[in-house]
Design a protein around this motif. Structure first.
Motif, mmCIF file in Angstrom:
data_model
loop_
_atom_site.group_PDB
_atom_site.id
_atom_site.type_symbol
_atom_site.label_atom_id
_atom_site.label_comp_id
_atom_site.label_asym_id
_atom_site.label_seq_id
_atom_site.Cartn_x
_atom_site.Cartn_y
_atom_site.Cartn_z
ATOM 1 N N VAL A 1 -39.353 14.752 2.139
ATOM 2 C CA VAL A 1 -38.838 15.600 3.215
ATOM 3 C C VAL A 1 -37.778 14.824 3.974
ATOM 4 O O VAL A 1 -37.943 13.624 4.236
ATOM 5 C CB VAL A 1 -39.977 16.029 4.171
ATOM 6 C CG1 VAL A 1 -39.419 16.817 5.357
ATOM 7 C CG2 VAL A 1 -41.023 16.852 3.429
ATOM 8 N N ASP A 2 -36.698 15.489 4.317
ATOM 9 C CA ASP A 2 -35.613 14.865 5.076
ATOM 10 C C ASP A 2 -35.981 14.891 6.558
ATOM 11 O O ASP A 2 -35.630 15.820 7.283
ATOM 12 C CB ASP A 2 -34.302 15.608 4.824
ATOM 13 C CG ASP A 2 -33.092 14.868 5.376
ATOM 14 O OD1 ASP A 2 -33.290 13.938 6.185
ATOM 15 O OD2 ASP A 2 -31.961 15.221 5.009
ATOM 16 N N ARG B 1 -29.468 24.283 3.881
ATOM 17 C CA ARG B 1 -29.340 22.867 3.548
ATOM 18 C C ARG B 1 -30.679 22.355 3.026
ATOM 19 O O ARG B 1 -31.741 22.771 3.483
ATOM 20 C CB ARG B 1 -28.917 22.053 4.778
ATOM 21 C CG ARG B 1 -27.574 22.469 5.372
ATOM 22 C CD ARG B 1 -27.280 21.688 6.637
ATOM 23 N NE ARG B 1 -28.332 21.846 7.631
ATOM 24 C CZ ARG B 1 -28.330 21.267 8.826
ATOM 25 N NH1 ARG B 1 -27.335 20.470 9.161
ATOM 26 N NH2 ARG B 1 -29.328 21.474 9.678
ATOM 27 N N VAL B 2 -30.627 21.430 2.069
ATOM 28 C CA VAL B 2 -31.848 20.889 1.468
ATOM 29 C C VAL B 2 -32.585 20.007 2.474
ATOM 30 O O VAL B 2 -32.005 19.065 3.021
ATOM 31 C CB VAL B 2 -31.512 20.071 0.203
ATOM 32 C CG1 VAL B 2 -32.766 19.391 -0.347
ATOM 33 C CG2 VAL B 2 -30.888 20.972 -0.861
ATOM 34 N N VAL B 3 -33.856 20.299 2.709
ATOM 35 C CA VAL B 3 -34.662 19.495 3.631
ATOM 36 C C VAL B 3 -35.929 18.941 2.972
ATOM 37 O O VAL B 3 -36.608 18.105 3.557
ATOM 38 C CB VAL B 3 -35.048 20.297 4.892
ATOM 39 C CG1 VAL B 3 -33.818 20.608 5.733
ATOM 40 C CG2 VAL B 3 -35.794 21.573 4.531
ATOM 41 N N SER B 4 -36.237 19.401 1.767
ATOM 42 C CA SER B 4 -37.432 18.900 1.099
ATOM 43 C C SER B 4 -37.353 19.234 -0.384
ATOM 44 O O SER B 4 -36.571 20.102 -0.798
ATOM 45 C CB SER B 4 -38.708 19.510 1.701
ATOM 46 O OG SER B 4 -38.720 20.921 1.511
ATOM 47 N N CYS B 5 -38.177 18.552 -1.177
ATOM 48 C CA CYS B 5 -38.190 18.861 -2.611
ATOM 49 C C CYS B 5 -39.416 18.249 -3.265
ATOM 50 O O CYS B 5 -40.043 17.332 -2.728
ATOM 51 C CB CYS B 5 -36.922 18.354 -3.298
ATOM 52 S SG CYS B 5 -36.703 16.556 -3.256
ATOM 53 N N SER C 1 -45.468 21.459 5.154
ATOM 54 C CA SER C 1 -46.512 22.444 4.861
ATOM 55 C C SER C 1 -45.974 23.571 3.989
ATOM 56 O O SER C 1 -46.655 24.038 3.067
ATOM 57 C CB SER C 1 -47.065 23.023 6.173
ATOM 58 O OG SER C 1 -47.667 22.021 6.957
ATOM 59 N N GLU C 2 -44.748 24.001 4.280
ATOM 60 C CA GLU C 2 -44.146 25.089 3.507
ATOM 61 C C GLU C 2 -43.933 24.675 2.056
ATOM 62 O O GLU C 2 -44.169 25.459 1.135
ATOM 63 C CB GLU C 2 -42.820 25.493 4.145
ATOM 64 C CG GLU C 2 -42.307 26.845 3.704
ATOM 65 C CD GLU C 2 -41.106 27.285 4.495
ATOM 66 O OE1 GLU C 2 -40.008 26.725 4.281
ATOM 67 O OE2 GLU C 2 -41.236 28.195 5.344
ATOM 68 N N LEU C 3 -43.506 23.422 1.845
ATOM 69 C CA LEU C 3 -43.297 22.949 0.483
ATOM 70 C C LEU C 3 -44.626 22.813 -0.256
ATOM 71 O O LEU C 3 -44.725 23.162 -1.445
ATOM 72 C CB LEU C 3 -42.557 21.611 0.500
ATOM 73 C CG LEU C 3 -42.180 21.030 -0.870
ATOM 74 C CD1 LEU C 3 -41.300 21.994 -1.652
ATOM 75 C CD2 LEU C 3 -41.476 19.684 -0.712
ATOM 76 N N GLY D 1 -36.913 22.893 -0.585
ATOM 77 C CA GLY D 1 -36.989 23.516 0.721
ATOM 78 C C GLY D 1 -35.615 23.568 1.367
ATOM 79 O O GLY D 1 -34.887 22.574 1.388
ATOM 80 N N LEU D 2 -35.256 24.730 1.904
ATOM 81 C CA LEU D 2 -33.968 24.932 2.555
ATOM 82 C C LEU D 2 -34.182 25.320 4.009
ATOM 83 O O LEU D 2 -35.117 26.066 4.335
ATOM 84 C CB LEU D 2 -33.171 26.038 1.844
ATOM 85 C CG LEU D 2 -32.940 25.866 0.339
ATOM 86 C CD1 LEU D 2 -32.285 27.112 -0.235
ATOM 87 C CD2 LEU D 2 -32.089 24.640 0.067
ATOM 88 N N ASP D 3 -33.303 24.828 4.889
ATOM 89 C CA ASP D 3 -33.403 25.220 6.291
ATOM 90 C C ASP D 3 -32.637 26.517 6.531
ATOM 91 O O ASP D 3 -32.183 27.173 5.576
ATOM 92 C CB ASP D 3 -32.925 24.093 7.211
ATOM 93 C CG ASP D 3 -31.433 23.792 7.055
ATOM 94 O OD1 ASP D 3 -30.708 24.566 6.408
ATOM 95 O OD2 ASP D 3 -30.974 22.757 7.601
#
Length: 283
Positions: free
Chosen positions: A106-107, A63-67, A126-128, A57-59
């Motif tokens: 999640v960050d 930037r990486v915010v989830s995976c 939720s998006e991830l 997940g990118l903002d």
């Protein structure tokens, strides 16, 4: 937005993968206290060498915010080889259409206040989850078995994405506990999750546009052309010669002192020039 990285495109996203591994280190080692391998601030294990699929997940600033990581269950995977205590001696479930989901994180420190989402479930979460289900469905994966902690289990239930079943027992893992849950990838589940989070349209990033943005950011900023010292000196002399009043002369002298003095201080000034007294302002 969600970026899918696998064996085909991983060479294009080295920087994103590094950030993802650093996020995993912060979550699983620092926050959860799991016994994981950390190298150069990144959390990686033997399963990352098996070319899994990653959903990252990118903002809005990329930037990486989830995976999350997805592995086939027909080969080595965490539930069969690492979390086998969960199974209590039972053989692991294996099928080509059953994949394992692990390292979901999640960050929370990076999320904005606007990203808190519904019912305390962040939109990034939720998006991830939505991206994972949709990627799995279009890849022919009918079910996902996921190793989670009780907190994530509650998140799944709150987001109308509750597991349809569990495998084995809950076991202690670091500072928390771990359990294995089952999720299907049906349209019904995806639609429930989308409705809960208010997600419309695609959750996946335009990969080519992302690559172009990352390339632009990697380019060095253009440097301003340096002004030659002799040009600065000549300009100061011209201002002194053109002074028509005491105010003009004082301003020109201050400029000369500031500019030429700075050049002398850093060792780049030309030989000191004499101030012409035969022209310009007279007292």
């Amino acid at each position: 937005m969600i970026l899918v990285i696998d064996a085909i495109n991983k060479d294009k996203h080295g920087a994103v993968l590094e950030d993802m591994f650093r996020l995993r280190a912060r979550v699983f080692a620092d926050r959860l206290g799991w016994d994981v391998q950390i190298r150069d601030g990144m959390e990686m294990d033997a399963f990352d060498a098996l070319d899994p699929a990653y959903l990252v997940g990118l903002d809005e600033e990329d930037r990486v915010v989830s995976c999350v990581r997805l592995l086939q269950t027909t080969g080595p995977h965490m539930l069969s080889d690492i979390f086998s205590d969960i199974l209590q001696g039972e053989p692991p479930m294996r099928a080509p259409t059953l994949w394992e989901s692990t390292r979901f994180c999640v960050d929370t420190d990076r999320l904005s206040t606007q990203d808190r989402g519904h019912g305390s479930v962040a939109r990034a979460t939720s998006e991830l989850m939505c991206g994972t289900l949709e990627f799995a469905q279009r890849s022919g994966i009918s079910d996902i078995i996921t190793v989670i902690d009780p907190v994530m289990n509650r998140v799944l239930k709150r987001s109308d994405n509750a597991p349809y079943g569990y495998v084995g027992n809950i076991v202690q893992m670091g500072k928390t506990k771990a359990l294995a849950a089952l999720l299907d990838t049906t349209d019904e589940r995806i639609n429930r999750l989308r409705a809960f989070a208010g997600i419309e349209g695609s959750v996946f990033v335009d990969e080519e546009a992302l690559i172009a943005r990352m390339a632009r950011r990697a380019q060095p900023a253009p440097q301003k052309a340096a002004i030659a010292p002799d040009v600065l000196a000549q300009y100061c002399l011209e201002q002194l010669s053109a002074a028509q009043s005491e105010q003009d002369m004082n301003a020109a002298l201050n400029l000369a002192q500031a500019v030429l003095g700075a050049r002398q201080h850093d060792g780049t000034s030309p030989p000191q020039a004499d101030i012409p007294y035969g022209t310009g302002y007279r007292h």
